[in-house]
Design a protein around this motif. Structure first.
Motif, PDB file in Angstrom:
ATOM      1  N   HIS A   1     -13.032 -41.510 -10.741  1.00  0.00           N
ATOM      2  CA  HIS A   1     -12.645 -40.390  -9.886  1.00  0.00           C
ATOM      3  C   HIS A   1     -11.321 -39.762 -10.317  1.00  0.00           C
ATOM      4  CE1 HIS A   1     -15.867 -41.549  -7.194  1.00  0.00           C
ATOM      5  NE2 HIS A   1     -15.389 -42.770  -7.186  1.00  0.00           N
ATOM      6  N   ALA A   2     -10.752 -40.236 -11.413  1.00  0.00           N
ATOM      7  CA  ALA A   2      -9.410 -39.818 -11.824  1.00  0.00           C
ATOM      8  C   ALA A   2      -9.387 -38.418 -12.435  1.00  0.00           C
ATOM      9  CB  ALA A   2      -8.853 -40.822 -12.826  1.00  0.00           C
ATOM     10  N   PHE A   3      -8.280 -37.749 -12.199  1.00  0.00           N
ATOM     11  CA  PHE A   3      -7.967 -36.467 -12.834  1.00  0.00           C
ATOM     12  C   PHE A   3      -6.575 -36.567 -13.432  1.00  0.00           C
ATOM     13  CE2 PHE A   3     -10.946 -35.231  -9.482  1.00  0.00           C
ATOM     14  CZ  PHE A   3     -11.834 -34.433 -10.188  1.00  0.00           C
ATOM     15  N   LEU A   4      -6.347 -35.910 -14.551  1.00  0.00           N
ATOM     16  CA  LEU A   4      -5.004 -35.853 -15.115  1.00  0.00           C
ATOM     17  C   LEU A   4      -4.236 -34.667 -14.532  1.00  0.00           C
ATOM     18  CD1 LEU A   4      -3.103 -37.248 -17.111  1.00  0.00           C
ATOM     19  CD2 LEU A   4      -3.840 -35.591 -18.823  1.00  0.00           C
TER      20      LEU A   4
ATOM     21  N   GLY B   1     -12.452 -30.269 -18.719  1.00  0.00           N
ATOM     22  CA  GLY B   1     -13.522 -31.261 -18.722  1.00  0.00           C
ATOM     23  C   GLY B   1     -13.278 -32.366 -19.732  1.00  0.00           C
ATOM     24  N   ARG B   2     -12.829 -31.994 -20.936  1.00  0.00           N
ATOM     25  CA  ARG B   2     -12.537 -33.003 -21.966  1.00  0.00           C
ATOM     26  C   ARG B   2     -11.399 -33.903 -21.522  1.00  0.00           C
ATOM     27  NH1 ARG B   2     -11.774 -29.518 -27.247  1.00  0.00           N
ATOM     28  NH2 ARG B   2     -10.467 -28.525 -25.717  1.00  0.00           N
ATOM     29  N   VAL B   3     -10.355 -33.307 -20.936  1.00  0.00           N
ATOM     30  CA  VAL B   3      -9.208 -34.083 -20.480  1.00  0.00           C
ATOM     31  C   VAL B   3      -9.615 -35.020 -19.346  1.00  0.00           C
ATOM     32  CG1 VAL B   3      -6.969 -33.910 -19.315  1.00  0.00           C
ATOM     33  CG2 VAL B   3      -7.477 -32.451 -21.283  1.00  0.00           C
ATOM     34  N   THR B   4     -10.419 -34.531 -18.420  1.00  0.00           N
ATOM     35  CA  THR B   4     -10.853 -35.362 -17.299  1.00  0.00           C
ATOM     36  C   THR B   4     -11.705 -36.529 -17.791  1.00  0.00           C
ATOM     37  OG1 THR B   4     -10.755 -33.510 -15.763  1.00  0.00           O
ATOM     38  CG2 THR B   4     -12.150 -35.383 -15.126  1.00  0.00           C
ATOM     39  N   LYS B   5     -12.633 -36.266 -18.685  1.00  0.00           N
ATOM     40  CA  LYS B   5     -13.491 -37.339 -19.207  1.00  0.00           C
ATOM     41  C   LYS B   5     -12.652 -38.412 -19.908  1.00  0.00           C
ATOM     42  CE  LYS B   5     -17.552 -38.239 -22.004  1.00  0.00           C
ATOM     43  NZ  LYS B   5     -18.622 -37.673 -22.815  1.00  0.00           N
ATOM     44  N   ARG B   6     -11.697 -37.980 -20.716  1.00  0.00           N
ATOM     45  CA  ARG B   6     -10.853 -38.932 -21.441  1.00  0.00           C
ATOM     46  C   ARG B   6      -9.954 -39.702 -20.469  1.00  0.00           C
ATOM     47  NH1 ARG B   6     -11.032 -42.358 -24.872  1.00  0.00           N
ATOM     48  NH2 ARG B   6      -9.152 -42.780 -26.036  1.00  0.00           N
TER      49      ARG B   6
ATOM     50  N   ASP C   1      -4.671 -35.673  -4.723  1.00  0.00           N
ATOM     51  CA  ASP C   1      -5.668 -36.721  -4.536  1.00  0.00           C
ATOM     52  C   ASP C   1      -6.355 -37.004  -5.865  1.00  0.00           C
ATOM     53  OD1 ASP C   1      -5.025 -36.565  -1.872  1.00  0.00           O
ATOM     54  OD2 ASP C   1      -6.780 -35.389  -1.326  1.00  0.00           O
ATOM     55  N   ASP C   2      -6.428 -38.256  -6.242  1.00  0.00           N
ATOM     56  CA  ASP C   2      -7.100 -38.730  -7.457  1.00  0.00           C
ATOM     57  C   ASP C   2      -6.417 -38.300  -8.756  1.00  0.00           C
ATOM     58  OD1 ASP C   2      -9.143 -40.118  -6.040  1.00  0.00           O
ATOM     59  OD2 ASP C   2     -10.220 -38.233  -5.771  1.00  0.00           O
TER      60      ASP C   2
END
Length: 147
Positions: free
Chosen positions: A110-113, A96-101, A43-44
């Protein structure tokens, strides 16, 4: 307007351009890994095209790039301890850095890598797995010129 591209036309495009075009035309193709032995939730979790990976990398640190290279080399699913190859020990900070970017590049708040498993489980003992979609994995491999 109609545009016709032959296989010859596609072969003349840069790999990242070809992948972006195919991702645009077939957005739901391979959104989630075809093999999911860890039973991860998707999800997301978004798929990045090669163009989005280029944009992503333009705005992140060398350490983050190195961590994503580890995923490109060993993925699409890795045990987080492999990130030590990139000098990453603080997994939460990296994530956290990857998610923010990822959210900046996609415009999706709401995206996640990554997807990840339960790191608190007895089996994982505090360190688990990260995984990206098949499409993101291919895009990372294109960016790092691994294919």
């Amino acid at each position: 307007m109609h545009l016709v591209l032959t296989e010859t036309d596609l072969s003349k495009l840069k790999p990242s351009t070809r992948a972006d075009l195919l991702a645009y035309l077939f957005p739901t193709l391979h959104e989630q890994p075809t093999d999911n032995p860890l039973g991860l939730a998707w999800d997301d979790v978004v798929s990045l095209t090669p163009g989005q990976v280029e944009e992503f990398m333009a705005g992140c640190s060398e350490e983050t790039k190195a961590g994503l290279r580890v995923i490109a080399e060993h993925g699409p699913s890795i045990h987080a301890s492999l990130l030590a190859e990139a000098g990453i020990e603080n997994y939460g900070h990296f994530q956290g850095r990857v998610t923010k970017r990822t959210r900046t590049v996609t415009g999706n708040k709401h995206a996640f890598l990554f997807s990840w498993d339960d790191w608190s489980s007895e089996e994982n003992q505090g360190v688990g797995h990260y995984a990206v979609t098949d499409a993101t994995y291919r895009s990372l491999r294109i960016f790092f010129e691994l294919d």
